[in-house]
Motif scaffolding. Sequence first.
Motif, short mmCIF file in Angstrom:
data_model
loop_
_atom_site.label_atom_id
_atom_site.label_comp_id
_atom_site.label_asym_id
_atom_site.label_seq_id
_atom_site.Cartn_x
_atom_site.Cartn_y
_atom_site.Cartn_z
N LEU A 190 0.60 -1.21 0.25
CA LEU A 190 -0.12 -0.36 -0.13
C LEU A 190 0.78 1.62 -0.06
CD1 LEU A 190 -2.17 -0.96 2.95
CD2 LEU A 190 -2.57 -1.49 -0.16
N HIS A 191 1.67 1.58 -0.30
CA HIS A 191 3.08 2.55 -0.50
C HIS A 191 3.27 3.11 -1.90
CE1 HIS A 191 5.22 -0.50 2.10
NE2 HIS A 191 5.46 0.56 3.29
N GLY A 192 2.66 2.89 -2.30
CA GLY A 192 2.06 3.67 -3.74
C GLY A 192 1.07 4.32 -3.91
N LEU A 193 0.49 5.56 -5.20
CA LEU A 193 -0.31 5.66 -5.23
C LEU A 193 -2.03 5.24 -5.40
CD1 LEU A 193 0.79 8.33 -7.68
CD2 LEU A 193 0.11 9.10 -5.41
N LEU A 194 -1.96 3.66 -5.88
CA LEU A 194 -2.51 2.56 -5.65
C LEU A 194 -1.78 1.09 -5.06
CD1 LEU A 194 -3.51 3.23 -9.69
CD2 LEU A 194 -4.60 3.24 -7.67
N PRO A 195 -3.22 0.38 -4.61
CA PRO A 195 -2.82 -1.31 -3.96
C PRO A 195 -1.86 -1.66 -5.29
CG PRO A 195 -4.81 -0.40 -3.56
CD PRO A 195 -4.32 0.11 -4.64
N ARG A 196 -1.00 -2.62 -4.86
CA ARG A 196 -0.71 -3.62 -5.60
C ARG A 196 -0.75 -4.53 -4.37
NH1 ARG A 196 5.78 -2.83 -7.29
NH2 ARG A 196 5.92 -2.43 -5.28
N TYR A 197 -0.55 -6.61 -5.40
CA TYR A 197 -0.40 -7.19 -4.89
C TYR A 197 1.38 -7.79 -5.93
CZ TYR A 197 -1.26 -12.17 -2.73
OH TYR A 197 -1.33 -13.71 -1.75
N ALA A 198 1.91 -7.38 -4.54
CA ALA A 198 3.73 -7.76 -4.81
C ALA A 198 4.01 -9.08 -4.29
CB ALA A 198 3.52 -6.21 -3.80
N HIS A 199 5.44 -9.01 -5.52
CA HIS A 199 6.19 -9.85 -4.61
C HIS A 199 7.28 -9.36 -3.95
CE1 HIS A 199 5.33 -12.70 -7.02
NE2 HIS A 199 4.57 -12.30 -7.88
N THR A 200 7.12 -9.70 -2.11
CA THR A 200 7.93 -9.43 -1.41
C THR A 200 9.51 -9.49 -0.90
OG1 THR A 200 6.56 -10.34 0.39
CG2 THR A 200 5.66 -8.36 -0.70
N VAL A 201 9.99 -8.80 -0.52
CA VAL A 201 11.30 -9.55 0.15
C VAL A 201 10.79 -8.90 1.68
CG1 VAL A 201 13.90 -9.45 -0.07
CG2 VAL A 201 12.54 -9.66 -2.06
N ASN A 202 11.22 -9.85 2.80
CA ASN A 202 11.49 -10.00 4.10
C ASN A 202 9.72 -8.88 4.25
OD1 ASN A 202 13.81 -11.24 4.41
ND2 ASN A 202 14.87 -9.53 4.56
N GLY A 203 8.63 -9.30 3.66
CA GLY A 203 7.61 -8.35 3.88
C GLY A 203 7.58 -7.01 2.87
N ALA A 204 8.20 -6.60 2.51
CA ALA A 204 8.60 -5.07 1.65
C ALA A 204 8.87 -5.57 0.44
CB ALA A 204 9.52 -4.35 1.88
N ALA A 205 8.16 -4.58 -0.62
CA ALA A 205 8.65 -4.41 -1.94
C ALA A 205 9.70 -3.44 -2.83
CB ALA A 205 7.31 -4.53 -2.49
N ASP A 206 9.96 -3.15 -3.71
CA ASP A 206 10.92 -2.37 -4.41
C ASP A 206 10.28 -0.92 -4.63
OD1 ASP A 206 12.96 -0.97 -5.62
OD2 ASP A 206 12.11 -1.56 -7.11
N PRO A 207 9.98 -0.28 -4.20
CA PRO A 207 11.41 0.18 -3.46
C PRO A 207 11.89 0.49 -1.75
CG PRO A 207 10.39 2.46 -3.96
CD PRO A 207 9.29 1.11 -4.59
N ASP A 208 10.45 -0.47 -1.28
CA ASP A 208 11.13 0.16 -0.01
C ASP A 208 11.71 -1.25 0.68
OD1 ASP A 208 8.93 1.95 0.40
OD2 ASP A 208 7.51 1.41 -0.28
N ILE A 209 12.13 -2.15 0.39
CA ILE A 209 13.04 -2.95 0.84
C ILE A 209 14.49 -2.13 0.87
CG2 ILE A 209 13.82 -5.29 0.55
CD1 ILE A 209 12.05 -5.79 -1.86
N PRO A 210 14.82 -2.12 1.88
CA PRO A 210 16.07 -1.95 3.20
C PRO A 210 17.33 -2.77 2.25
CG PRO A 210 14.76 -2.50 4.82
CD PRO A 210 14.41 -2.95 3.28
N PRO A 211 18.27 -1.46 1.76
CA PRO A 211 19.32 -2.17 0.89
C PRO A 211 19.95 -3.09 1.63
CG PRO A 211 19.95 -0.27 1.61
CD PRO A 211 18.61 -0.38 1.88
N GLN A 212 21.33 -4.25 0.78
CA GLN A 212 21.58 -4.95 1.72
C GLN A 212 23.39 -4.06 1.89
OE1 GLN A 212 21.13 -8.38 -0.39
NE2 GLN A 212 20.17 -9.21 0.28
N VAL A 213 23.84 -3.88 2.75
CA VAL A 213 25.49 -2.68 2.90
C VAL A 213 26.88 -4.13 3.61
CG1 VAL A 213 26.22 -1.17 3.81
CG2 VAL A 213 23.71 -1.63 3.68
#
Length: 579
Positions: free
Chosen positions: A467-490
């Motif tokens: 629900l982070h964008g302008l429209l909701p989407r049924y996303a493919h997620t990593v650790n519960g988040a979808a791009d661009p909201d997935i924290p990077p691996q540093v």
Amino acid sequence: MTVGSLLTADLVITALAVAGWLGGGAASAAGRRPLALGLAAFALLATLARAVTITALARAGWWFAAEKVLVAAPLSLAAVVVAGPRLLRARGDIRSVAVPLLFAGYAVSGGLLVTVLHGYPASAGVGLLAVAGVVAATALTWRVLGRRPSRTVSRAALVVAVAALVTGTGLTAAPGAALGVPHDHEYPDARAVGEPTRRFTLTAGTATVSVSGRDVAAWAFNAQVPGPELTASVGDVLEVTLHNRDIARGVTLHWHGYDVPNRQDGVPGVTQAAVLPGQEFVYRFRADQAGTYWYHTHAVSDIGVRMGLYGVLVVRPAPATGVDVTVPVHTLAGLPLPAPRTEPVEAGVPVRLRLINTDDTTHRYALAGTAFRVAAIDGSDLRGPTSLVDTAVLIPAGGRYDLVFTAPATPVALFVDGRAVYSTGPVSTATGAWPVLDPLTYGVGSPVPWSRYDRKFTLVLDRGLDLHGLLPRYAHTVNGAADPDIPPQVVRLGDVVTFTIVNRSLVVHPWHLHGHHVLVLSRNGVPATGSPLWLDSFDVRPGDVWEVAFQADNPGSWANHCHNLGHADAGMMLHLMYS
């Protein structure tokens, strides 16, 4: 039973339980006693059966069962506790148990919706939201059926709803703040390049190409699909000039599997801007990795690659001897490529078939008529490959296998999903029942080159409502988040890094890290025992847990994503960043 099968079975059992409880409640409200009791008994058994699947999934890994144990199991227990005793006491009017049966249906539905719409990780907010929904639906049902809910029930619904709002739903907040991906492209090139010795020009544009006798609208490099085959020898410096004639959404060149310096990786918004119509971009890098690779656009890649913006890159350690054939498999407008071809080869001549899967899904390859060896996977030579016969190989999206053999006096044919794509003469062989090679047990093993690991990351692949964008989407997620909201691996330069990649979804995710090859350590807890497998593309099937490692030796900001490019476009992309 595999973990993937358990995930499917659990969903099916839950859906049947929901149908039974809700159907039983509806039948009860209608006064149909036998039907109501039958459906309720079935639902009760299905609900109790979930204890078996949830326990098995929890034993396979907490990733697979977290929300089932923390949310679905308590709701299912409430369903049994509320509806069970009332069923046993239902002596008179069956309509008296309508609300308890429907409550049970709502409770089990709540657990199912948490799995389907939220998935991993479980959170208190999501659990409370599910409980609030169950209580609210039950209160509404009471009113519809002409019974006023008690003050206790009404107050409980209000308290739970407020608690859910206070703690957050878990669907509207990312599980962690995603750091911004740098766009200044200031990472230094790790390798001196020098003057180019091999120059190529690729022009991207719309085109009409012929496939199986049909004219097909495509996006193409140099008006052909696949694009021109780029070849080099180890030590060459490649210079590739990309022009965009009329691809409105832009193009780039990503060198799939080739560990180029970061600024040459071709990911728009990360290493460069997309090349728009009328613009050009020059890529330059040293060919220091021999092997079979390919290139493709990474701008709107889900559409661009599917429409034909891809080609082959082959780097040889020395001039080719014998027969050297590239077989890039693709599906264009529903039609398979390449077209079948027959090339007679004299007996005794060495043959290398370079198999490349440019599609989004796995393909099955079978070489009939000769023994062969798998000499390389994803551009890396295997150690001690043994002779194989009547054995198929599965190549994931983006992956490459090199098969080598000495041409026999009789014909040989390569089949892809049962379709002959290359042959030296007529071959009629059924290959569908052949066993499939497991590359983790093939060849001669050697010790892992590291004794310590500096960074460890876990990637849990799933689906969920974003629900982070302008429209909701049924996303493919990593650790519960979808791009661009997935924290990077540093990571830091020189770190030895491990990824544990877990697939709790019901579809295959071919995983691809840019700029690095990873060494496979284990799959589903079983260590790799064959030749060291240095991969850039590998299938993480439903229920799979892969552990892979690599050394952080190529500074930059790198895409790390599912190479089913539709999945990446729907959220399954994150980034590896050097600090």
